[in-house]
Design an enzyme around this catalytic site. Structure first.
Site, PDB file in Angstrom:
ATOM      1  N   LYS A 262      -7.646  -5.931   5.139  1.00 54.04           N
ATOM      2  CA  LYS A 262      -7.949  -6.759   6.308  1.00 54.04           C
ATOM      3  C   LYS A 262      -7.944  -8.251   5.928  1.00 54.04           C
ATOM      4  O   LYS A 262      -7.334  -9.068   6.589  1.00 54.04           O
ATOM      5  CB  LYS A 262      -9.303  -6.339   6.869  1.00 54.04           C
ATOM      6  CG  LYS A 262      -9.739  -7.104   8.085  1.00 54.04           C
ATOM      7  CD  LYS A 262     -11.013  -6.515   8.643  1.00 54.04           C
ATOM      8  CE  LYS A 262     -11.659  -7.497   9.591  1.00 54.04           C
ATOM      9  NZ  LYS A 262     -12.961  -7.014  10.066  1.00 54.04           N
TER      10      LYS A 262
ATOM     11  N   GLU B 210      -9.069  -5.674  -6.053  1.00 52.82           N
ATOM     12  CA  GLU B 210      -8.479  -4.392  -6.472  1.00 52.82           C
ATOM     13  C   GLU B 210      -7.113  -4.188  -5.817  1.00 52.82           C
ATOM     14  O   GLU B 210      -6.133  -3.814  -6.466  1.00 52.82           O
ATOM     15  CB  GLU B 210      -9.383  -3.220  -6.061  1.00 52.82           C
ATOM     16  CG  GLU B 210     -10.705  -3.153  -6.789  1.00 52.82           C
ATOM     17  CD  GLU B 210     -11.817  -3.886  -6.058  1.00 52.82           C
ATOM     18  OE1 GLU B 210     -11.526  -4.870  -5.325  1.00 52.82           O
ATOM     19  OE2 GLU B 210     -12.983  -3.493  -6.229  1.00 52.82           O
TER      20      GLU B 210
ATOM     21  N   GLY C 274     -13.581  -2.990   8.739  1.00 52.32           N
ATOM     22  CA  GLY C 274     -12.736  -2.203   7.838  1.00 52.32           C
ATOM     23  C   GLY C 274     -13.092  -0.721   7.861  1.00 52.32           C
ATOM     24  O   GLY C 274     -12.226   0.146   7.943  1.00 52.32           O
ATOM     25  N   ARG C 275     -14.393  -0.424   7.791  1.00 52.37           N
ATOM     26  CA  ARG C 275     -14.795   0.996   7.706  1.00 52.37           C
ATOM     27  C   ARG C 275     -14.645   1.742   9.015  1.00 52.37           C
ATOM     28  O   ARG C 275     -14.850   2.949   9.071  1.00 52.37           O
ATOM     29  CB  ARG C 275     -16.225   1.096   7.160  1.00 52.37           C
ATOM     30  CG  ARG C 275     -17.265   0.276   7.899  1.00 52.37           C
ATOM     31  CD  ARG C 275     -18.566   0.209   7.093  1.00 52.37           C
ATOM     32  NE  ARG C 275     -19.538  -0.717   7.659  1.00 52.37           N
ATOM     33  CZ  ARG C 275     -19.614  -2.007   7.373  1.00 52.37           C
ATOM     34  NH1 ARG C 275     -18.737  -2.543   6.560  1.00 52.37           N
ATOM     35  NH2 ARG C 275     -20.551  -2.767   7.920  1.00 52.37           N
TER      36      ARG C 275
ATOM     37  N   GLU D  85     -22.704   1.370   3.950  1.00 49.32           N
ATOM     38  CA  GLU D  85     -22.288  -0.045   4.013  1.00 49.32           C
ATOM     39  C   GLU D  85     -22.738  -0.650   5.341  1.00 49.32           C
ATOM     40  O   GLU D  85     -23.050  -1.833   5.427  1.00 49.32           O
ATOM     41  CB  GLU D  85     -20.772  -0.191   3.831  1.00 49.32           C
ATOM     42  CG  GLU D  85     -20.350  -1.634   3.558  1.00 49.32           C
ATOM     43  CD  GLU D  85     -18.877  -1.777   3.157  1.00 49.32           C
ATOM     44  OE1 GLU D  85     -18.022  -1.839   4.055  1.00 49.32           O
ATOM     45  OE2 GLU D  85     -18.590  -1.851   1.950  1.00 49.32           O
TER      46      GLU D  85
ATOM     47  N   HIS E  16     -23.096  26.350  -5.827  1.00 51.91           N
ATOM     48  CA  HIS E  16     -23.180  26.668  -7.250  1.00 51.91           C
ATOM     49  C   HIS E  16     -23.481  25.427  -8.078  1.00 51.91           C
ATOM     50  O   HIS E  16     -23.330  25.443  -9.296  1.00 51.91           O
ATOM     51  CB  HIS E  16     -21.883  27.335  -7.702  1.00 51.91           C
ATOM     52  CG  HIS E  16     -21.633  28.618  -6.967  1.00 51.91           C
ATOM     53  ND1 HIS E  16     -22.102  29.833  -7.394  1.00 51.91           N
ATOM     54  CD2 HIS E  16     -21.030  28.853  -5.771  1.00 51.91           C
ATOM     55  CE1 HIS E  16     -21.760  30.777  -6.528  1.00 51.91           C
ATOM     56  NE2 HIS E  16     -21.115  30.204  -5.531  1.00 51.91           N
TER      57      HIS E  16
ATOM     58  N   LYS F 298     -18.778  -9.055  -6.691  1.00 50.61           N
ATOM     59  CA  LYS F 298     -17.401  -9.550  -6.816  1.00 50.61           C
ATOM     60  C   LYS F 298     -17.391 -10.904  -7.519  1.00 50.61           C
ATOM     61  O   LYS F 298     -16.562 -11.166  -8.397  1.00 50.61           O
ATOM     62  CB  LYS F 298     -16.765  -9.706  -5.430  1.00 50.61           C
ATOM     63  CG  LYS F 298     -16.544  -8.394  -4.680  1.00 50.61           C
ATOM     64  CD  LYS F 298     -15.917  -8.664  -3.318  1.00 50.61           C
ATOM     65  CE  LYS F 298     -15.878  -7.422  -2.451  1.00 50.61           C
ATOM     66  NZ  LYS F 298     -15.388  -7.674  -1.093  1.00 50.61           N
TER      67      LYS F 298
HETATM   68  O1  F6P Z   1     -16.370  -3.427  -0.051  1.00 45.26           O
HETATM   69  C1  F6P Z   1     -16.328  -4.512   0.781  1.00 45.26           C
HETATM   70  C2  F6P Z   1     -15.172  -4.456   1.724  1.00 45.26           C
HETATM   71  O2  F6P Z   1     -15.103  -5.671   2.379  1.00 45.26           O
HETATM   72  C3  F6P Z   1     -15.249  -3.321   2.727  1.00 45.26           C
HETATM   73  O3  F6P Z   1     -16.064  -3.600   3.792  1.00 45.26           O
HETATM   74  C4  F6P Z   1     -13.818  -3.167   3.085  1.00 45.26           C
HETATM   75  O4  F6P Z   1     -13.590  -1.936   3.722  1.00 45.26           O
HETATM   76  C5  F6P Z   1     -13.173  -3.271   1.731  1.00 45.26           C
HETATM   77  O5  F6P Z   1     -13.936  -4.244   1.049  1.00 45.26           O
HETATM   78  C6  F6P Z   1     -11.733  -3.659   1.738  1.00 45.26           C
HETATM   79  O6  F6P Z   1     -11.538  -4.889   2.359  1.00 45.26           O
HETATM   80  P1  F6P Z   1     -10.094  -5.374   2.746  1.00 45.26           P
HETATM   81  O7  F6P Z   1      -9.551  -4.440   3.775  1.00 45.26           O
HETATM   82  O8  F6P Z   1     -10.267  -6.769   3.282  1.00 45.26           O
HETATM   83  O9  F6P Z   1      -9.251  -5.348   1.518  1.00 45.26           O
END
Ligand code: F6P
Length: 540
Positions: A210, A216, A270-271, A355, A386, A502
């Site tokens: 987003k 990452e 995002g979630r 979150e 189990h 971060k």
């Molecule tokens: O972990 C923080 C966060 O901002 C989440 O809320 C989001 O889903 C994720 O990182 C990924 O964010 P982006 O879609 O901006 O890469």
């Protein structure tokens, strides 16, 4: 704006009194059933295809009434109304929260900030469909002129958890023959595993972010591009990437063609975003129709909630979680689908609940005076029986459990005894809920073999794991999350808690890279010590 302290209200006090009475009288599920022949029937609700048995909760009619009064006092229905009508209820980010608009009936306009979002959503869904059709037909070619045989989703958190969960859940509905994979972790092993066996000439990457600033995702995207470029060259490699983002400029700056940038928007968290183009890889895997069927399942629950928020099933389930968290003091909730393909459902739900509602201040910034989100954990049944069910039955901590199970096996699964094995799966699910609720006392009184019972659970039973049923499950839990947050008066739609880590990682990585002499940045003593060990290990 000053937030109401929900714990200071008469409704909260009434529930505190009520739980005290139930506990003093040692509320007992067996006795509740004995005293009400119709409890199982009365305490089973239906939404769409979902049959939700909440009869094994530590509640009486009075509890449900008092929880309803608490929701009224907290203005939960009003908050849901404000959400679905596009008010900027995410106050800390100054944004609307319109994931429900993503799956609204076509032509159903939703205004936010004076703009109708329905046309842009429809246009983007149309673009997604056209893109997937072109991929599957082979019309869309890679820079080498060959068709796309593999799509790799690069994204993390909300840009991966929902789509990859649904990708697994809907394995029976995959079509089109394009291999889809998901990479989230910055651990190089994750990308390496995903790329294993793929041919760069036939692989397309979907970078989902987003903000288009997530470390990452960008690191994986750069590494994936280098992997493609090592075979195809720099210029061609760029054409093997498309993006899904609200930060179009950054995606273009990264080198993605403007026509290959799909939109998501500030007003979709995002979630909560998997019904947007964040689901592009999922749509590639299951096709446009199945994706739309998933959206229609979400819509069934959205419309159920919108019709009567106060009387809705997600409202009840959200209030039950508040009941346990705040009045019983239970700290966790286990989510245990008896469905191998819902293996990732709990992982997806962890982000949605934790979150969203892992917060310590109310909307106005004042400290919460009660607990907020429970710890969500779990695993898939029967495997979990189990491993951790021993604790559920006889441990000293009580864990409310959500069981999810399908009446029929996955439609594409056959083999010897498939029905019998599925029956055994369902029987185990029902048995666990019964054993938790009613326990057992061995005839010889052996305490080691006694199960106390009185442990609450919900059973969600659905006909089979179709796209629509999955959509219904997703929306059922999303709405519960909104209910919880509204009771507590928190902002369920920001996530500032993840930012500090971060920032620290950015500083620490400088020191990892600059060697034992360090970058000059100062860290806490434990981090300094770990850095020293790290550098020593590097020298071995
Ligand atoms: O972990 C923080 C966060 O901002 C989440 O809320 C989001 O889903 C994720 O990182 C990924 O964010 P982006 O879609 O901006 O890469």
């Amino acid at each position: 704006m000053v937030s109401t302290d929900i714990t200071a209200t008469a409704e909260w006090a009434a529930l505190t009194r009520h739980v005290g009475e139930l506990q003093a009288g040692r509320v007992d599920l067996a006795a509740l059933f004995e005293g009400d022949a119709d409890r199982a029937g009365r305490c089973t609700s239906t939404v769409g295809d979902l049959i939700i048995d909440w009869s094994r909760h530590l509640v009486t009619d009075e509890t449900v009434e008092l929880l309803g009064a608490l929701a009224d006092r907290a203005g939960v229905a009003e908050r849901i109304e404000a959400m679905v009508t596009g008010e900027p209820i995410n106050v800390t980010d100054g944004r609307a929260v319109l994931h429900t608009a993503l799956r609204a009936r076509s032509g159903h306009s939703v205004m936010t900030g004076g703009v109708d979002v329905a046309p842009v959503i429809a246009a983007e869904h149309e673009r997604m469909g056209a893109f997937v059709r072109a991929l599957v037909s082979g019309e869309r070619r890679t820079a080498t002129g060959r068709g796309v045989r593999a799509v790799v989703n690069l994204g993390i958190g909300g840009s991966q958890l929902g789509p990859s969960m649904a990708f697994e859940a809907l394995a029976a509905f995959r079509s089109g023959g394009i291999e889809c994979r998901f990479v989230s972790n910055i651990d190089p092993a994750a990308l390496a595993a995903a790329l294993h066996g793929l041919d760069p000439a036939e692989t397309l990457f979907v970078v989902v972010s987003k903000g288009f600033a997530t470390a990452e995702t960008l690191a994986n995207a750069r590494a994936a591009r280098a992997w493609a470029a090592s075979v195809l060259g720099d210029v061609a490699a760029r054409r093997h990437f498309v993006a899904v983002t609200a930060n179009r400029a950054a995606a273009i700056e990264f080198g993605i063609e403007p026509d290959d940038v799909f939109a998501t928007w500030d007003w979709v968290g995002g979630r909560f975003s998997m019904a947007s183009a964040a689901g592009l890889t999922l749509m590639t895997a299951i096709g446009e129709e199945n994706f739309e069927a998933m959206l229609s399942g979400m819509r069934i629950v959205d419309e159920h909630v919108a019709a009567a928020p106060g009387a809705s099933v997600p409202m009840l389930l959200g209030l039950l979680s508040v009941w346990y968290r705040n009045f019983w003091g239970f700290q966790t909730r286990a989510v245990v689908p008896y469905s191998q393909r819902l293996r990732l459902f709990g992982v997806w739900l962890q982000q949605v609940i934790m979150e969203s509602n892992g917060k310590q201040v109310r909307l106005d910034g004042s400290p919460l005076s009660c607990e907020s989100a429970e710890v969500v954990w779990g695993g898939v049944g029967t495997d979990s029986q189990h491993s951790f069910h021993q604790l559920l039955h006889q441990g000293t901590t009580v864990v409310p459990v959500d069981f999810v199970v399908m009446a029929r096996p996955d439609p594409d699964v056959g083999g010897e005894g498939v029905i019998e094995r599925h029956e055994a799966l369902v029987a185990n699910c029902f048995a666990q809920a019964a054993a938790l609720a009613f326990g057992t006392q061995p005839a010889d009184g052996d305490p080691h073999r006694a199960l106390p019972g009185n442990r609450p659970s919900t059973v969600v039973l659905a006909p089979s794991l179709t796209p629509s049923v999955l959509g219904q499950l997703i929306a059922l839990y999303e709405h519960q999350t909104v209910v919880q947050g509204a009771v507590w008066g928190i902002n369920s739609f920001d996530q500032f808690g993840v930012e500090r880590g971060k920032t620290l990682a950015d500083a620490i990585v400088q020191d990892l890279r600059s060697g034992p002499s360090g970058s000059g940045a100062s860290h806490d003593p434990s981090t300094e010590s770990l850095l020293t060990h790290y550098h020593r290990l590097q020298q071995r």
